[in-house]
Design a protein around this motif. Sequence first.
Motif, PDB file in Angstrom:
ATOM      1  N   ASN A   1       0.852  -1.194   0.000  1.00 26.70           N
ATOM      2  CA  ASN A   1       0.000   0.000   0.000  1.00 26.70           C
ATOM      3  C   ASN A   1       0.878   1.231   0.000  1.00 26.70           C
ATOM      4  OD1 ASN A   1      -1.512  -2.308   1.335  1.00 26.70           O
ATOM      5  ND2 ASN A   1      -3.158  -0.841   0.984  1.00 26.70           N
ATOM      6  N   CYS A   2       0.997   1.851  -1.142  1.00 21.86           N
ATOM      7  CA  CYS A   2       1.961   2.931  -1.325  1.00 21.86           C
ATOM      8  C   CYS A   2       1.334   4.284  -1.032  1.00 21.86           C
ATOM      9  CB  CYS A   2       2.506   2.879  -2.749  1.00 21.86           C
ATOM     10  SG  CYS A   2       3.916   3.950  -2.996  1.00 21.86           S
ATOM     11  N   ALA A   3       0.577   4.810  -1.947  1.00 21.64           N
ATOM     12  CA  ALA A   3      -0.068   6.102  -1.731  1.00 21.64           C
ATOM     13  C   ALA A   3      -1.573   5.936  -1.920  1.00 21.64           C
ATOM     14  CB  ALA A   3       0.524   7.161  -2.661  1.00 21.64           C
TER      15      ALA A   3
ATOM     16  N   HIS B   1      -3.744  -9.222  -6.545  1.00 20.72           N
ATOM     17  CA  HIS B   1      -3.482  -7.903  -5.964  1.00 20.72           C
ATOM     18  C   HIS B   1      -3.192  -6.903  -7.082  1.00 20.72           C
ATOM     19  CE1 HIS B   1      -3.376  -9.003  -1.649  1.00 20.72           C
ATOM     20  NE2 HIS B   1      -3.042 -10.193  -2.122  1.00 20.72           N
ATOM     21  N   GLY B   2      -3.150  -5.631  -6.693  1.00 13.87           N
ATOM     22  CA  GLY B   2      -2.954  -4.559  -7.656  1.00 13.87           C
ATOM     23  C   GLY B   2      -4.176  -3.679  -7.771  1.00 13.87           C
ATOM     24  N   PHE B   3      -4.969  -3.604  -6.709  1.00 15.57           N
ATOM     25  CA  PHE B   3      -6.249  -2.894  -6.739  1.00 15.57           C
ATOM     26  C   PHE B   3      -6.228  -1.644  -5.854  1.00 15.57           C
ATOM     27  CE2 PHE B   3      -7.572  -7.397  -7.521  1.00 15.57           C
ATOM     28  CZ  PHE B   3      -8.053  -7.210  -8.820  1.00 15.57           C
TER      29      PHE B   3
ATOM     30  N   GLN C   1       0.215  -1.495 -10.983  1.00 15.93           N
ATOM     31  CA  GLN C   1       1.066  -0.989  -9.902  1.00 15.93           C
ATOM     32  C   GLN C   1       0.655   0.444  -9.574  1.00 15.93           C
ATOM     33  OE1 GLN C   1       4.928  -3.815 -10.941  1.00 15.93           O
ATOM     34  NE2 GLN C   1       5.073  -1.643 -11.272  1.00 15.93           N
ATOM     35  N   HIS C   2      -0.432   0.531  -8.816  1.00 15.40           N
ATOM     36  CA  HIS C   2      -0.990   1.837  -8.468  1.00 15.40           C
ATOM     37  C   HIS C   2      -0.033   2.626  -7.594  1.00 15.40           C
ATOM     38  CE1 HIS C   2      -5.201   1.373  -9.827  1.00 15.40           C
ATOM     39  NE2 HIS C   2      -5.046   0.087  -9.538  1.00 15.40           N
TER      40      HIS C   2
ATOM     41  N   THR D   1      -2.215   7.256 -11.046  1.00 18.44           N
ATOM     42  CA  THR D   1      -0.851   7.111 -11.559  1.00 18.44           C
ATOM     43  C   THR D   1      -0.381   5.677 -11.365  1.00 18.44           C
ATOM     44  OG1 THR D   1       0.064   7.872  -9.438  1.00 18.44           O
ATOM     45  CG2 THR D   1      -0.201   9.516 -11.180  1.00 18.44           C
ATOM     46  N   GLU D   2       0.534   5.282 -12.242  1.00 22.15           N
ATOM     47  CA  GLU D   2       1.106   3.932 -12.209  1.00 22.15           C
ATOM     48  C   GLU D   2       2.616   4.030 -12.102  1.00 22.15           C
ATOM     49  OE1 GLU D   2       0.981  -0.233 -14.799  1.00 22.15           O
ATOM     50  OE2 GLU D   2       0.525   1.664 -15.796  1.00 22.15           O
TER      51      GLU D   2
END
Length: 460
Positions: free
Chosen positions: A157-159, A187-189, A213-214, A229-230
């Motif tokens: 969980n990035c941003a 995953h990737g949601f 890759q959100h 953004t990716e």
Amino acid sequence: MTKTGRSATRRQVLAGTGALGVGIAFSGALSELFTGTAEAQNLGHDGYGPLVPDPKGLLDLPEGFSYRVLSRQGDELRSGEGKVPSNHDGMAAFAGRAGRVHLVRNHENRADGKIPVPAVEGLTYDPAGKGGCTALTLDCRNRVLSERVAIAGTAVNCAGGPTPWGTWLTCEETEDKAGTNGYTKDHGFIFEVDPVDPRRTGAVPLTAMGRFQHEAIAVDPRRGVVYETEDAFEKPFGLFYRFLPERPLGGRGSLRAGGRLQAMRVPGVPDLSTIQDIGAEFDRIEWVDVPDPQAARTPIRFQDFGSRGITHAQKLEGCYWGGRSVYFVSSFAHRSDGSAADHYGQVWRYDPDRRRLTLVIVFGPDTDIQLPGESPDNICLAPSGGLMVCEDGGGAQHVYGVTRRGEVYAVARNRQDIGTPEEPEWGEFAGVTFSPDGDTMYVNCYSPGTTFAVTGPWRR
């Protein structure tokens, strides 16, 4: 947010492309962002003054500013659900009742994460996922009233970003499918998180918004369009997306109704890194339907977008709404990684009314190591009328302010050395955000995971 692909030389300085002077070069398109008082907007390059070494060795700030540590990885969550997870990343602040503030904080844990987000019944997507979010409630004096799991069982969980109806969209920066790294689900949601009562949103992936890759999102508060953004780590690099919801601005849970995912095409520009001139504009931006948003067989950036292709960019990260436009960040681009050109950071502005894309900030190299390095990451608007930028490079790590005139000043420096005496290292900053009243800056140190509340004369 991670430093994957970063080069070894990390003390370049923010400067205008082609210019020898230090600082950031701006075009006039940013004027709508600088909404603070005239006095605050006239801050000089010294900003609030030099940073004062912190005797506790945690956070250096200008004189007159102070911090409170709200939370540190490894401590016990006040809910009793387990330990505070590691890898503090994106974050947002929401207004609560009686002056309270609700913080939602991402944890960018991978399969080998140090301290996972504890699994909680009803809030866990994939028991094998170690990422997720935690939520803190603060009183009007920034004292922590509660701290609990907001979503678990997600990954990396990035941003993300806040919605106009007061929820947080947390983004998974991975494309791992079930069976990879022990995961039991794809995953990737993107997931929606209610900062007040996370059980009202649960752990439901917003699948129509794409699986890739959100990094971050921003919502157009008039139309309800969600921009995404990716941050792809290797060529072909990421895309800039928009999601057209079936129920725009429908409130909590409305994004589950689905919608249409599209990717941006800039006619004649296959790679944004090739554009280096501040103020460069492109009209008639096109949006192309994504063939397979679920990326069942092929990652979206590899998919066939027709004979005219699609526009890519390396390290697409921060994304936010300002005025009547969406702004997004390309942290850097390197030919050695496969980009068409080199740069040390760009900020782009897309105006949906005019279908116009403009390059409004370029970060460039110089030699003054006292000023910020490359790789801008999280960016937010400051009550002083400028921008706050989290640095994500090597060496010393800072939060920097940027005035309306393009002058750069240091706001904070991380003093927590996670390296060795021979090779010191400092964790990046992430998740910079301000309280609804503008009196407190909240920011995370990624590693060791630490959340700070910084108070002082922000409106001086």
